[in-house]
Design an enzyme around this catalytic site. Structure first.
Site, short mmCIF file in Angstrom:
data_model
loop_
_atom_site.label_atom_id
_atom_site.label_comp_id
_atom_site.label_asym_id
_atom_site.label_seq_id
_atom_site.Cartn_x
_atom_site.Cartn_y
_atom_site.Cartn_z
N HIS A 1 2.06 -3.86 14.71
CA HIS A 1 2.55 -2.71 13.94
C HIS A 1 2.57 -1.54 14.92
CE1 HIS A 1 3.24 0.41 11.10
NE2 HIS A 1 3.10 -0.35 10.03
N LYS B 1 0.81 -1.22 0.00
CA LYS B 1 0.00 0.00 0.00
C LYS B 1 0.85 1.27 0.00
CE LYS B 1 -1.07 1.30 4.84
NZ LYS B 1 -0.27 0.39 5.68
N GLY C 1 6.82 0.60 10.34
CA GLY C 1 7.13 1.71 11.23
C GLY C 1 8.52 2.29 11.04
N GLU D 1 7.15 -5.92 7.95
CA GLU D 1 6.33 -5.38 6.85
C GLU D 1 6.71 -3.94 6.55
OE1 GLU D 1 2.58 -5.60 8.80
OE2 GLU D 1 2.45 -7.77 8.75
#
Ligand SMILES: *Cc1c(COP(=O)(O)O)cnc(C)c1O
Length: 441
Positions: free
Chosen positions: A194, A65, A234, A269
């Site tokens: 996250h 994304k 992050g 991620e």
């Protein structure tokens, strides 16, 4: 000179050229008017190297994304990362590159039924959850899926917090969800979190990994084959930022709670980390309004286009002036920068200091790769800027045969990608620091 306008090929740079050169060359053709991006593929490769060196135990699954430009995805696929997809559309986009389904993580804890069904059909079997309803959905549509429980552990400071929407409480909710999953006969294999995008609180990773360890033990006790720890995103990605502090904390906490001898797969991620600094945006000043002590500059990209990141990603952007007819900078003056649409909300920079600029001059914005292009719209009829992707020759040799990249992905045409056409005038205004100090005092 021919201006190549292709979004889909990577231009091989002549030895003395770099992304900056290309940007200048395109501007100095004098025929470019639309805003445009230069994508430095080498920057993505450098980031990947940095990741591998600094967190060797953590396998990156790029968060699609953040920037789903085809070239970004292809380069990352060639480098061997996995992918974090949130929807059927993102899964299809990554699969269409020929990426194996085992390299995709369906990392949306609140999935549409039809998307779960689609993941099952495509063999994308690794997915996250954070609530009981989701478990029943998975039970119905993909009972053999490998499930990762997402817990909440928020950074005290982050650009975009996520905890109010996703992640269950690690103490009061997570153990119960593991029990429910167990009673439904589902297959839980790991824990994820996250900490928030643009995390400025490195120690949060220690808290989160420690909380994950406790849940690993509960899962193991229930009989689950717990084998994946997913430390989420992050990580910062702008020029001049560093993941050193986070890496140090992640590595030491992993060694304490997930020693290599246990053989747990550690994944992450990252989105911003890979995409942010690779993209530089050039915008053209098409109008201005001067008053006694203030200039308003209107550029041809705004908050409905690339600068949606100001609204959605809480980004703060800083323009670098690029003068078409350079003159010595003798004074700076307060200025604001506005997008091209007819909406008063369309403001890019509220208050900054710029040398006096003319219509036709450019404002350059670095670090525009994260959370910009995928959201940009053509509101009011203004096109989304095109991307000129460039790579240097040595890297091209390295990447050109790595699936899914092929020779066809690259082109060696001349034009703005060659240094020889560059006239050496130093057009990016070098602002003497004493000027800045004077005004800021
Ligand atoms: C947005 C998102 C990411 C990427 O976060 P960054 O801060 O850009 O690294 C990763 N995982 C999930 C589930 C996300 O929603």
């Amino acid at each position: 000179m021919r201006l190549v306008e292709l979004d889909d090929q990577i231009h091989i740079l002549e030895p003395q050229a770099d992304a900056q050169t290309v940007l200048r060359n395109i501007i100095e053709t004098g025929i470019q008017e639309d805003a445009f991006y230069v994508l430095d593929v080498g920057d993505i490769v450098k980031k990947h190297k940095e990741w591998k060196i600094k967190m060797p135990r953590v396998e990156p699954f790029y968060a699609v994304k953040c920037n789903d430009s085809l070239i970004v995805l292809e380069v990352l696929a060639a480098l061997g990362t996995g992918f974090d997809c949130a929807s059927k559309g993102e899964i299809n986009k990554v699969l269409s590159l020929g990426v194996d389904p085992s390299r995709i993580l369906f990392a949306n804890p609140a999935k549409l039924k039809s998307h779960i069904h689609h993941a099952a059909n495509q063999g994308v079997d690794l997915m996250t959850f954070d609530n009981e309803c989701e478990l029943h959905k998975v039970k119905n549509f993909f009972p053999s899926a490998r499930l990762i429980l997402r817990i909440r552990c928020d950074s005290t400071i982050s650009q975009c917090p996520l905890g109010m929407k996703f992640g269950c409480d690690p103490l009061t909710e997570a153990p119960h969800l593991l029990e429910v999953a167990n009673s439904l006969g589902l297959n839980v294999v790991g824990i994820s979190f996250h900490v928030g995008s643009g995390c400025q609180d490195p120690p949060v990773f220690e808290r989160a990994i420690t909380a994950a360890r406790n849940l690993f033990d509960i899962g193991l006790h229930l009989g689950f084959n717990m084998n994946i720890l997913d430390i989420g995103g992050g990580f910062p990605g702008n020029k001049g930022t560093s993941i050193d502090k986070i890496a140090e904390i992640v590595n030491s906490t992993l060694d304490l709670h997930f020693p290599p001898s246990e053989g747990i797969n550690i994944i992450a991620e990252p989105g911003r980390f890979y995409a942010a600094s690779a993209f530089t945006l050039a915008t053209n000043i098409h109008s201005k309004r001067d008053s006694v002590n203030n200039s308003m500059y209107y550029i041809n990209d705004g908050v409905y286009g690339s600068f949606n990141c100001i609204l959605y990603d809480h980004a703060v952007v800083s323009p670098q002036p690029f003068m078409v007819n350079p003159k010595p900078v003798t004074k700076l003056q307060p200025a604001s920068v506005w997008g091209p649409t007819c909406d008063g909300l369309d403001q890019v920079v509220d208050n900054c200091l710029l040398p006096p600029l003319d219509i036709g001059d450019w404002l350059i914005f670095e670090d525009m790769g994260a959370y910009t292009l995928p959201v940009a719209s053509q509101f009011n009829g203004f096109p989304v800027p095109k991307v000129h992707a460039v790579i240097d020759e040595a890297l091209w040799l390295l990447l050109k045969d790595r699936h899914p990249l092929t020779e066809e992905h690259f082109t060696m045409d001349s034009g703005p990608y060659w240094a020889e056409s560059w006239n050496q005038t130093d057009s990016i205004a070098q602002i003497p620091s004493f000027l800045l100090n004077d005004i800021l005092d």
